[in-house]
Design an enzyme around this catalytic site. Structure first.
Site, short mmCIF file in Angstrom:
data_model
loop_
_atom_site.label_atom_id
_atom_site.label_comp_id
_atom_site.label_asym_id
_atom_site.label_seq_id
_atom_site.Cartn_x
_atom_site.Cartn_y
_atom_site.Cartn_z
N ASP A 282 83.94 3.07 20.09
CA ASP A 282 84.24 4.26 20.90
C ASP A 282 84.47 5.49 20.03
OD1 ASP A 282 86.60 3.43 19.77
OD2 ASP A 282 87.84 3.79 21.55
N ASP A 360 96.72 -3.15 12.75
CA ASP A 360 96.88 -1.79 12.22
C ASP A 360 98.34 -1.47 11.90
OD1 ASP A 360 97.33 -1.96 14.94
OD2 ASP A 360 96.46 -0.02 15.42
#
Length: 517
Positions: A282, A360
């Site tokens: 994306d 992350d």
């Protein structure tokens, strides 16, 4: 039977005599082998063209011809021997001159010459246009090479030994930087791939590898439609992951972490690449996306205090960045992600302890970061268009949709980026930040008495004061292990009402407080 056998013997004898007769005639009629340009030689234009040496009685002296031929061979061998001696006497000079060439390596590093053998181009052509391969390291030097010129009028003497200057171009091969696209079930991956292919300067230097999880057939068809322009690989394990009951709603984060681990192992271990740039399905990239990572690769590999390069600025919204400073780069202690470059040796360190979920945030823990930093730009080189995802649009509506994507191509490979090395950056950064006038946040918001364009400094002293100031100034206020987004040495740099502002801890900062998370 006896008559038949006698006929066969007679025929055989006749064939034997005939063959020997033909052989004798051939030897009698064979021209002598002479030197080119001499009488009696086999070359037209000799004193006795195509002639034969004859005896007094008119026959050919075959034994004499054989002896003469042996003498010819011996003479020729002596000539070759003398020639080799002349070449050998100049070998040391050639080796010395050849060693004068120095290769300018990528990022200033000297690499193993056995691994990168120079290509020799003789003679050199005109200077090449480097618009397509801007970072190709090459250097031209002059080498002395023996140019042997033999006087063909003499059989045994080497008349001339001249030196001709040859321009030698030594080209160090550019590092291949693959782009790993992490995909799942978004058919809008097409938007991401279209931009990557549009801006990619070389398919060989930047192979695109699309790693798909989820097994979504329609997305797989979209990826497959690009044919050989991309490499499509598929995560083989699509099973659900057993998690604690309270983490069932986070099943997607577990699958993402599993997919990342598999895909990165494919790039580094199966495909044997030394580096990779990771994007998600994306993300849309900027026109100078490839130029940015190409230029920063040498900095990343040469500075051990760095562990990634990111294309993302967490505070990169319109109004918070300087549109006239597209070439401005920073160090940051916060792992940004969202289009980032990773080296194989760092992956070898991370892979054995890779988390089962929330990879992350795990990267932002002190145990992984180890006080290392990343490079990030003033203006982002990626933007996200994917509101739908496992995060259910968290931060998208408030922050991510407003991130400004760079549109001006910056030729980073032509710039001196050594200022980003820690020993250079820290001195200049600290000096610039703490020499800026200290003001109150109200002065920035009202702008009444501030006439100079900045920079200005506002100071926080606690977790709570940081969050209040960040919210009021429009920057992201969350902290991970005490590190603010886009922060370096606790400092967050941004624009406010057109002025450069540093949101800083007190002078003399030494380390982050992990309790501020």
């Amino acid at each position: 039977m006896v008559r038949k056998r006698g006929s066969l013997i007679l025929c055989g004898a006749f064939l034997f005599v005939a063959c020997n007769g033909l052989l004798l005639l051939f030897l009698w009629g064979r021209p002598p082998i002479g030197r080119f340009g001499e009488g009696g030689g086999a070359e037209p234009g000799g004193r006795e063209e195509w002639g034969v040496a004859k005896r007094k009685g008119g026959g050919t002296n075959l034994a004499g011809e054989v002896i003469r031929l042996a003498e010819e061979v011996e003479s020729e061998l002596e000539t070759q021997k003398e020639l080799l001696k002349q070449i050998q006497s100049h070998r040391s000079l050639w080796e010395k001159r050849r060693g004068m060439g120095r290769r300018r390596m990528d990022g200033g590093k000297v690499e193993n010459q056995e691994e990168h053998k120079p290509s020799l181009q003789l003679p050199p052509g005109p200077p090449k246009d480097d618009s397509e391969n801007k970072d190709q390291s090459q250097q031209e030097f002059v080498a002395a090479v023996p140019d042997l010129k033999v006087d063909t009028q003499s059989d045994n003497d080497l008349k001339e030994l001249n030196y001709t200057k040859l321009e030698v171009t030594v080209t160090s091969p550019q590092v291949v930087i693959p782009i790993l696209v992490i995909a799942c079930d978004r058919v809008t991956v097409k938007r991401s791939l279209d931009k990557l292919i549009q801006y990619r300067p070389s398919a060989e230097l930047y192979p695109i590898i699309v790693s798909q999880d989820c097994g979504h057939a329609e997305t797989a068809r979209v990826i497959g439609s690009y044919g050989s322009q991309v490499t499509h690989i598929s995560q083989p394990d699509l099973s659900d992951i057993r998690v604690r009951p309270e983490h069932r709603k986070f099943q997607g984060y577990y699958k993402i972490a599993r997919h990342y681990r598999w895909a990165l192992n494919q790039v580094f271990n199966t495909l044997s690449h030394s580096t990779v740039v990771i994007v998600e399905d994306d993300l849309e990239v900027a026109p100078d996306f490839f130029e940015y990572f190409r230029a920063l690769h040498p900095i990343l590999t040469s500075d051990p205090t760095l562990w990634c390069v990111s294309a993302w600025n967490d505070n990169g919204r319109d109004g918070l960045v300087d549109p006239g400073k597209a070439d401005l780069l920073y160090r940051t202690d916060f792992f940004p992600g969202l289009g980032w470059m990773l080296l194989k040796d760092v992956w070898a360190e991370l892979e054995p302890k890779w988390p089962t979920a929330f990879w992350d945030d795990w990267m932002r823990h002190p145990e992984q970061r180890k006080e290392r930093s990343c490079i990030r730009p003033e203006i982002s080189r990626t933007m996200t268009f994917g509101r739908k995802g496992v995060s259910l649009g968290q931060f998208f509506d408030q922050y991510l949709r407003y991130i400004k994507l760079n549109t001006d191509f910056v030729p980073f490979t032509k710039h001196d980026l050594s200022y980003l090395m820690k020993e250079n950056f820290d001195v200049n950064f600290v000096k610039e930040v703490y020499s800026a006038p200290l003001v109150k946040i109200e002065e920035l918001q009202q702008g009444g008495g501030l006439k100079a364009p900045g920079p200005y400094r506002v100071q926080y002293s606690s977790r709570e004061s940081f969050k209040v100031m960040a919210r009021n100034l429009g920057v992201m206020d969350d902290l991970k292990s005490g590190v603010p987004r886009a922060g370096y040495r606790g400092v967050v740099s941004f624009l406010s009402r057109g002025r450069r502002v540093f949101l800083t801890p007190p002078e003399g900062w030494t380390k982050y407080d992990v309790s501020w998370s």
